[in-house]
Scaffold this motif. Structure first.
Motif, mmCIF file in Angstrom:
data_model
loop_
_atom_site.group_PDB
_atom_site.id
_atom_site.type_symbol
_atom_site.label_atom_id
_atom_site.label_comp_id
_atom_site.label_asym_id
_atom_site.label_seq_id
_atom_site.Cartn_x
_atom_site.Cartn_y
_atom_site.Cartn_z
ATOM 1 N N LYS A 117 55.685 -7.948 19.989
ATOM 2 C CA LYS A 117 54.625 -6.998 19.636
ATOM 3 C C LYS A 117 55.148 -5.914 18.708
ATOM 4 N N LYS A 118 56.345 -5.450 19.027
ATOM 5 C CA LYS A 118 56.931 -4.377 18.236
ATOM 6 C C LYS A 118 57.218 -4.856 16.814
ATOM 7 N N GLN A 119 57.820 -6.030 16.728
ATOM 8 C CA GLN A 119 58.183 -6.555 15.405
ATOM 9 C C GLN A 119 56.964 -6.829 14.535
ATOM 10 N N LEU A 120 55.930 -7.389 15.155
ATOM 11 C CA LEU A 120 54.747 -7.741 14.370
ATOM 12 C C LEU A 120 53.777 -6.571 14.269
ATOM 13 N N ASN A 121 53.951 -5.592 15.149
ATOM 14 C CA ASN A 121 53.052 -4.454 15.211
ATOM 15 C C ASN A 121 51.607 -4.886 15.478
ATOM 16 N N VAL A 122 51.441 -5.820 16.393
ATOM 17 C CA VAL A 122 50.099 -6.238 16.812
ATOM 18 C C VAL A 122 50.068 -6.323 18.335
ATOM 19 N N GLY A 123 48.872 -6.310 18.893
ATOM 20 C CA GLY A 123 48.691 -6.526 20.316
ATOM 21 C C GLY A 123 48.248 -7.958 20.554
ATOM 22 N N GLU A 124 47.955 -8.248 21.817
ATOM 23 C CA GLU A 124 47.503 -9.593 22.129
ATOM 24 C C GLU A 124 46.164 -9.875 21.474
ATOM 25 N N HIS A 125 45.990 -11.104 21.028
ATOM 26 C CA HIS A 125 44.767 -11.549 20.355
ATOM 27 C C HIS A 125 44.550 -10.825 19.040
ATOM 28 N N GLU A 126 45.611 -10.323 18.473
ATOM 29 C CA GLU A 126 45.483 -9.673 17.177
ATOM 30 C C GLU A 126 46.271 -10.451 16.130
ATOM 31 N N PRO A 148 63.178 -17.303 28.813
ATOM 32 C CA PRO A 148 61.778 -17.148 28.395
ATOM 33 C C PRO A 148 61.500 -17.932 27.108
ATOM 34 N N CYS A 149 60.291 -18.410 27.008
ATOM 35 C CA CYS A 149 59.979 -19.279 25.883
ATOM 36 C C CYS A 149 58.718 -18.831 25.171
ATOM 37 N N MET A 150 58.572 -19.274 23.941
ATOM 38 C CA MET A 150 57.332 -19.029 23.215
ATOM 39 C C MET A 150 57.078 -20.156 22.235
ATOM 40 N N LEU A 151 55.798 -20.395 21.974
ATOM 41 C CA LEU A 151 55.402 -21.403 21.009
ATOM 42 C C LEU A 151 55.087 -20.721 19.687
ATOM 43 N N ILE A 152 55.522 -21.314 18.584
ATOM 44 C CA ILE A 152 54.984 -20.918 17.285
ATOM 45 C C ILE A 152 54.304 -22.157 16.746
ATOM 46 N N ASN A 153 52.982 -22.103 16.680
ATOM 47 C CA ASN A 153 52.173 -23.299 16.461
ATOM 48 C C ASN A 153 52.630 -24.380 17.438
ATOM 49 N N GLU A 154 53.166 -25.495 16.942
ATOM 50 C CA GLU A 154 53.549 -26.563 17.869
ATOM 51 C C GLU A 154 55.018 -26.515 18.243
ATOM 52 N N LYS A 155 55.739 -25.585 17.661
ATOM 53 C CA LYS A 155 57.183 -25.569 17.880
ATOM 54 C C LYS A 155 57.533 -24.687 19.075
ATOM 55 N N MET A 156 58.253 -25.263 20.030
ATOM 56 C CA MET A 156 58.651 -24.506 21.207
ATOM 57 C C MET A 156 60.009 -23.853 20.977
ATOM 58 N N HIS A 157 60.052 -22.546 21.121
ATOM 59 C CA HIS A 157 61.324 -21.837 21.048
ATOM 60 C C HIS A 157 61.762 -21.533 22.470
ATOM 61 N N LYS A 158 62.958 -22.009 22.825
ATOM 62 C CA LYS A 158 63.406 -21.893 24.209
ATOM 63 C C LYS A 158 64.491 -20.841 24.343
ATOM 64 N N ARG A 159 64.557 -20.270 25.538
ATOM 65 C CA ARG A 159 65.582 -19.262 25.846
ATOM 66 C C ARG A 159 65.685 -18.212 24.740
ATOM 67 N N VAL A 160 64.580 -17.619 24.405
ATOM 68 C CA VAL A 160 64.554 -16.646 23.314
ATOM 69 C C VAL A 160 65.044 -15.304 23.843
ATOM 70 N N ARG A 161 66.134 -14.817 23.279
ATOM 71 C CA ARG A 161 66.618 -13.503 23.660
ATOM 72 C C ARG A 161 65.996 -12.460 22.743
ATOM 73 N N VAL A 162 65.890 -11.251 23.240
ATOM 74 C CA VAL A 162 65.247 -10.198 22.469
ATOM 75 C C VAL A 162 65.897 -10.045 21.099
ATOM 76 N N GLU A 163 67.213 -10.187 21.067
ATOM 77 C CA GLU A 163 67.902 -9.988 19.786
ATOM 78 C C GLU A 163 67.684 -11.159 18.812
ATOM 79 N N ASP A 164 67.134 -12.279 19.313
ATOM 80 C CA ASP A 164 66.868 -13.410 18.411
ATOM 81 C C ASP A 164 65.520 -13.290 17.708
ATOM 82 N N VAL A 165 64.652 -12.403 18.227
ATOM 83 C CA VAL A 165 63.262 -12.405 17.772
ATOM 84 C C VAL A 165 63.159 -12.181 16.270
#
Lengths: 220, 434
Positions: A117-126, A148-165
């Motif tokens: 959120k901080k990096q993109l400067n957006v909230g959820e659904h924004e 912790p994981c997150m999807l970017i479109n269809e790509k799954m990013h696994k074990r994402v550390r804060v410093e990797d964002v």
């Protein structure tokens, strides 16, 4: 979320607009019919296809889908509002879905979401002002062993550390997948420019040489 | 105890294990060939004898479920439940990634046994990679004549389609799944009629979990007696267990149902112990909706009957998430309460209002604005909205009750302590969880 009101920012319906769904898309929707006993059952596949083609499902698209499936437009609206996956207004080229399940949260999921959120400067659904990223959260993406994981479109990013964002977000290929994909719900062969134009987006210069099928511009 | 031999995950680590040629070279698609020469009753009898209990969470015997189909039916449909939305479960994901053909073979066996003409594999939409892998496997199977008309040259024909969901937990409930395939909101139906009598498109329908079906080729290959002799008599067969959270080796492991929660966390061939030597505070051993165990209760057996002795709903999906000593129990309470508050489909008033109020209360407690009586309100709410008191259509509110009830009752001391000592400045509720 049944009890929480979410502004879906759906643009008003313009009855005089040009037809949105092209004959190719219509044909592909009809190709799902033999799979089911009723035409309505092809609604979810149709919505996936339309969203993958145009980026979101507008009122106009809903009404045209209803016509193809021979159901009332309100039936389409009824279904679409139940599922969190569908967008009724324009979304970014890439959708980031951060997992908020317990497994991810005890492994640092809340900090990850905060950082995105901080990096993109957006909230959820924004969506970011340049139309690049939209941010959503989802209950459990079922990759709990790599949280912790997150999807970017269809790509799954696994074990994402804060410093990797930061690195992940600045990588233009952060939604590239490295496995063979099925085109079952992909837009029918259309030129990227057409797809972008239909979705009201500007084509990326880098992507302009790729075809719409192999390089899906909208993602899911 | 003889050494356990993994069968469901036997192809994990094999190169290109998702390909048809690799699956066949390792003995795949032999069971379905055998089944096609047997009568339907023989197959059902074999599965009943193996006492294969459903792996999706309820643990209902698969063979018995098939037996509910009306005898005089003309068309039957099979739904494969790959919705897998229960946090923190990912065993179906692993099965579909590693061995999609095992699932297709199991689907064919179940299809033959239930005389189904069409099988729909319901996949949650977040399974992108798994969708592409599975769709490719289905394409391969069609091309080889293993799906479609006259499979393996026999009289039997079955089509198999993937139906992708769109992000709703309740679509893992079998009638919610059926409604979703029909193109409607995933609202569970009032039962009876049960799907076996009137399900998808009002036709007799069987809904089985991915893992349940993946067991079938092995039951046919090795026989019901082999399956029935793996693990205790009430919980037979190999089972996939998931472990996640701050352990050294989170992952999906296969074992007989004679292991304990402690084994799952600590055994070297499983979780491998806690990360950084931290202490266990709590474990949700079967998916969050089954309830929580304290650090003193880790000797619970991961089978179908022991969880009830610890005040849990059941084995569930056998997916454990560990919470270590660093995590505030209020965070855990809020996280699970939010899950159910968000995922209640909104059909039944008690569940819609109950789960969302429990979430609001849990949020208040986390934000340093809790009151001691909130704990009793949580308990009362959780006990008065589910299927068990007869107030709801599906089991979702029961799944919401158990984690809230067990967290509040088993960690009451800590919660009360936190509430008593909370600072007077009410913390801004985490922006992300508003």
């Amino acid at each position: 979320m049944s009890w929480k009101v979410l502004d879906r920012m759906t643009p008003a319906f313009d009855a005089n607009a040009e037809p949105l769904i092209t004959p190719e898309v219509r044909e592909k929707i009809e190709s799902y019919f033999p799979r089911y006993e009723t035409k309505r059952a092809a609604l979810l596949p149709a919505l996936h296809l339309v969203q993958n083609t145009y980026g979101h499902v507008s009122y106009q698209a809903m009404s045209e889908i209803a016509e193809v499936l021979e159901i009332h437009p309100s039936d389409v609206l009824d279904t679409i509002t139940f599922y969190t996956h569908f967008w009724t207004h324009k979304k970014g080229r890439k959708v980031i879905t951060v997992c908020r399940s317990l497994s991810c949260e005890v492994c640092g999921g809340a900090a990850l979401l905060k950082e995105v959120k901080k990096q993109l400067n957006v909230g959820e659904h924004e969506t970011t002002p340049d139309g690049e990223y939209s941010l959503v959260t989802e209950e459990c993406l079922a990759v709990c062993d790599h949280g912790p994981c997150m999807l970017i479109n269809e790509k799954m990013h696994k074990r994402v550390r804060v410093e990797d964002v930061e690195k992940i977000l600045s990588d233009p290929n952060n939604d590239k997948i490295d496995y063979e994909r099925s085109d079952l719900f992909d837009p029918p062969a259309m030129k990227p420019a057409e797809v972008y134009a239909a979705a009201g987006l500007q084509a990326h210069k880098k992507d302009s040489s790729n075809s719409a099928v192999s390089e899906k511009p909208q993602g899911e | 105890m003889s050494k356990f031999e993994p069968v469901l995950l036997r192809n994990r680590g094999v190169k290109d294990s998702a390909r048809l040629s690799v699956y066949e070279s390792r003995g795949g698609y032999q069971s379905i060939r055998k089944v096609l020469n047997q009568s339907v009753d023989e197959v059902i009898e074999e599965v009943k004898k193996a006492n294969l209990r459903g792996r999706g969470g309820a643990g209902f015997p698969a063979g018995v479920k098939w037996g509910f189909l009306p005898k005089d039916r003309t068309k039957t449909l099979l739904c494969v439940n790959g919705d897998e939305s229960e946090p923190p479960t990912f065993s179906n994901r692993v099965l579909m990634e590693v061995d999609p053909h095992q699932l297709i073979e199991g689907t064919l066996i179940a299809g033959y046994a239930t005389k189904s003409q069409v099988a729909y594999i319901y996949l949650r939409v977040e399974f992108h990679e798994q969708f592409h892998i599975l769709q490719k496997a289905i394409d391969e199977a069609y091309a080889a004549g293993y799906l479609g008309k006259n499979v393996f040259g026999s009289e039997y024909s079955m089509d198999c389609y993937i139906h992708r969901g769109a992000g709703a937990y309740v679509c893992g409930e079998e009638t919610g799944l059926i409604e979703s395939i029909e193109g409607k909101r995933g609202w569970p139906r009032i039962k009876p009629p049960f799907p076996a009598v009137s399900g998808l498109f009002n036709l007799p329908t069987v809904v089985n979990n991915v893992e349940t079906l993946s067991c079938l080729p092995h039951i046919i290959e090795r026989g019901a007696d082999w399956f029935a002799n793996v693990g205790p008599s009430h919980s037979t067969g190999p089972k996939l267990f998931c472990i996640s959270g701050p352990v050294k080796k989170p992952g999906c492991y296969e074992a007989a149902m004679d292991i304990t929660v402690r084994d799952l966390i600590e055994r070297e061939d499983m979780g491998g112990g806690m990360l950084d030597g931290k202490k266990v505070k709590a474990v949700f051993p079967g998916g969050v909706s089954m309830g929580v165990l304290t650090a003193d209760e880790l000797d619970m057996k991961m089978d179908f009957s022991d969880p009830a002795n610890y005040g849990l709903l059941g084995l569930g999906t056998a997916a454990a998430v560990v919470v270590n000593e660093d995590t505030d129990i209020r965070t855990v309470l809020r996280n699970v309460a939010k899950f159910f508050g968000t995922e209640s489909c909104g059909q039944c008033t008690q569940c819609r209002e109950g789960t969302s109020w429990m979430y609001k209360i849990a949020m208040r407690i986390e934000a340093n604005a809790g009151r001691l009586e909130d704990l009793d309100i949580l308990l009362e709410t959780s006990r008065n909205m589910g299927m068990m008191p007869g107030l709801s259509i599906c089991g979702l509110p029961d799944g919401a009750k158990f984690p809230i009830e067990t967290v509040v009752s088993k960690f009451r001391g800590e919660l009360e302590e936190r509430i008593r000592s909370q600072s007077s400045d009410v913390k801004e509720v985490l922006e992300s969880y508003r």
